[in-house]
Write an enzyme that holds these catalytic residues in place. Structure first.
Site, PDB file in Angstrom:
ATOM      1  CB  CYS A 116     -12.158  73.782  38.133  1.00  0.00           C
ATOM      2  SG  CYS A 116     -13.924  73.928  37.738  1.00  0.00           S
ATOM      3  CB  CYS A 118     -14.660  71.172  34.220  1.00  0.00           C
ATOM      4  SG  CYS A 118     -13.459  72.504  34.187  1.00  0.00           S
ATOM      5  CE  LYS A 191     -14.697  79.970  34.209  1.00  0.00           C
ATOM      6  NZ  LYS A 191     -14.005  78.746  34.630  1.00  0.00           N
ATOM      7  CE  LYS A 244     -11.735  81.718  32.307  1.00  0.00           C
ATOM      8  NZ  LYS A 244     -11.650  80.439  32.929  1.00  0.00           N
ATOM      9  CB  SER A 270      -8.431  79.550  25.185  1.00  0.00           C
ATOM     10  OG  SER A 270      -9.822  79.387  25.395  1.00  0.00           O
TER      11      SER A 270
HETATM   12  C1  PBG Z   1     -12.174  75.587  34.193  1.00  0.00           C
HETATM   13  C2  PBG Z   1     -11.573  76.726  33.467  1.00  0.00           C
HETATM   14  C3  PBG Z   1     -11.901  77.208  32.200  1.00  0.00           C
HETATM   15  C4  PBG Z   1     -11.003  78.205  31.906  1.00  0.00           C
HETATM   16  C5  PBG Z   1     -10.165  78.325  33.002  1.00  0.00           C
HETATM   17  N1  PBG Z   1     -10.545  77.419  33.961  1.00  0.00           N
HETATM   18  C6  PBG Z   1     -12.887  76.763  31.199  1.00  0.00           C
HETATM   19  C7  PBG Z   1     -14.304  76.754  31.476  1.00  0.00           C
HETATM   20  O1  PBG Z   1     -14.820  77.341  32.417  1.00  0.00           O
HETATM   21  O2  PBG Z   1     -14.952  76.058  30.681  1.00  0.00           O
HETATM   22  C8  PBG Z   1     -10.959  78.967  30.609  1.00  0.00           C
HETATM   23  C9  PBG Z   1      -9.632  79.447  30.227  1.00  0.00           C
HETATM   24  C10 PBG Z   1      -9.487  79.870  28.822  1.00  0.00           C
HETATM   25  O3  PBG Z   1     -10.424  79.839  27.998  1.00  0.00           O
HETATM   26  O4  PBG Z   1      -8.368  80.285  28.498  1.00  0.00           O
HETATM   27  N2  PBG Z   1     -13.203  75.919  35.051  1.00  0.00           N
HETATM   28 ZN    ZN Z   2     -14.428  74.003  35.603  1.00  0.00          ZN
END
Ligand code: PBG
Ligand code: ZN
Length: 321
Positions: A116, A118, A191, A244, A270
């Site tokens: 990703c 981000c 997701k 997820k 998380s």
């Molecule tokens: C990045 C990503 C995220 C998570 C995994 N990869 C965060 C998001 O999309 O903001 C979340 C993992 C977690 O909360 O444990 N794209």
């Molecule tokens: Zn991301």
């Protein structure tokens, strides 16, 4: 009267008729690697979780290997961020170097590279940004390059988590054209735009600097759309799928299990972890009991494997350590 209680009389009998089990082999442990040296920094909102610099990774790798956990999911925190998320596809980027280190030290540990932008963009979004919009097609080549550089570093599995349309096809093509025909893609297909990612964004420093992720991640209210996302990713070449978050989306997990024949992986995210940890630290719940119940719930709903920050604890409890 049916006497259901006959099979519940002793632990031996209950174990004998148990339908679902959790094994160490089911677990994937997420690991945060950070640029720098000598770092093992606790993540405040995720008690028990740390960010490591590459030179401090060996301790946690030994723990993972000692417990027999088969796989890690790698996230990188770069030293510098920019508009284009260059660190995500730099061949010498943080995950690329961490993967080389891990594969040298622990060649049989499966390394899954989260793909990703981000964590690497100054604006914190998962794609390129123009005029406040998150661009789709313009982002795809960058994700493909991130996949390629991580595969070149010998990542075993490529896991795109950005939710841009068409990214699985773009990544598959890039891998195939560059000698990685046998590197599988594990797609974060279903997701959701979830509040449960809050603590992760602290850990990965990846919170969006403006707006939110609702224009690319899925609306929590939609289940049918998840099926279309999963179908599409499989058509584009995904080998395995992720649902997820997991616990608030067990219905999606169950649909995925019934509808598709590929491996399905639940991501116990998380926020799901932090809520349990917080209550446990207050002494309000029995942590071991609740965590194992959550693990069983995900498996019962249809998860083949579980990505979880509880992995070390769960493995320890299973092994009686
Ligand atoms: C990045 C990503 C995220 C998570 C995994 N990869 C965060 C998001 O999309 O903001 C979340 C993992 C977690 O909360 O444990 N794209
Ligand atoms: Zn991301």
């Amino acid at each position: 009267m049916r006497r259901f209680r006959r099979l519940r009389q002793t632990e031996e009998m209950r174990s004998f008729v148990r339908e679902t089990r959790i094994a160490v082999e089911d677990l994937v442990y997420p690991v945060f690697v950070q640029e720098g040296t000598g770092i093992k920094e606790p993540v405040p909102s995720m008690p028990g979780v740390f960010r490591y610099s590459i030179d401090r990774l060996d301790g946690i790798l030994d723990q993972i290997l000692g417990l027999g956990i088969p796989a890690v999911l790698l996230f990188g925190i770069p030293a510098h961020k920019d508009e284009k998320g260059s660190g995500a596809y730099d061949p010498e980027g943080i995950t690329q170097r961490a993967i080389r280190h891990i594969k040298e030290r622990a060649p049989f540990l499966i390394v899954i590279a989260d793909i990703c932008l981000c964590e690497y963009t100054s604006h914190g979004h998962c794609g390129l940004v123009k005029d406040g919009q998150i661009l789709n097609d313009e982002t795809l080549p960058l994700l493909a390059r991130a996949a390629l550089t991580n595969a070149d570093a010998r990542a075993d599995i490529i896991a795109p988590s950005d939710m841009m349309d068409g990214r699985v096809a773009a990544i598959r093509r890039e891998l195939d054209e560059n000698g990685h025909r046998n590197v599988p893609v594990l797609s974060y297909s279903a997701k959701y735009a979830s509040g449960y990612y809050g603590p992760f964004r602290d850990a990965a420093e990846s919170a969006p600097q403006f707006g939110d992720r609702r224009s690319y991640q899925m609306d929590p209210a939609n289940a049918r759309e998840a099926i279309r996302e999963m179908e599409d990713d499989l058509e584009e070449g995904a080998d395995m799928l992720i649902v997820k978050p997991a616990l608030a989306y067990l219905d999606i997990l169950k649909i995925a299990r019934e509808k598709f024949l590929v491996p399905i992986i639940a991501y116990n995210v998380s926020g799901e972890y932090s809520m349990v940890k917080a209550a446990a630290l207050q002494g309000w719940i029995d942590e071991k009991r609740i965590v194992l119940e959550n693990m069983i719930a995900m498996k019962r709903a249809g998860a083949d494997r579980i990505i979880t920050y509880h992995a070390l604890d769960v493995a320890g409890w299973i092994l009686g350590k």
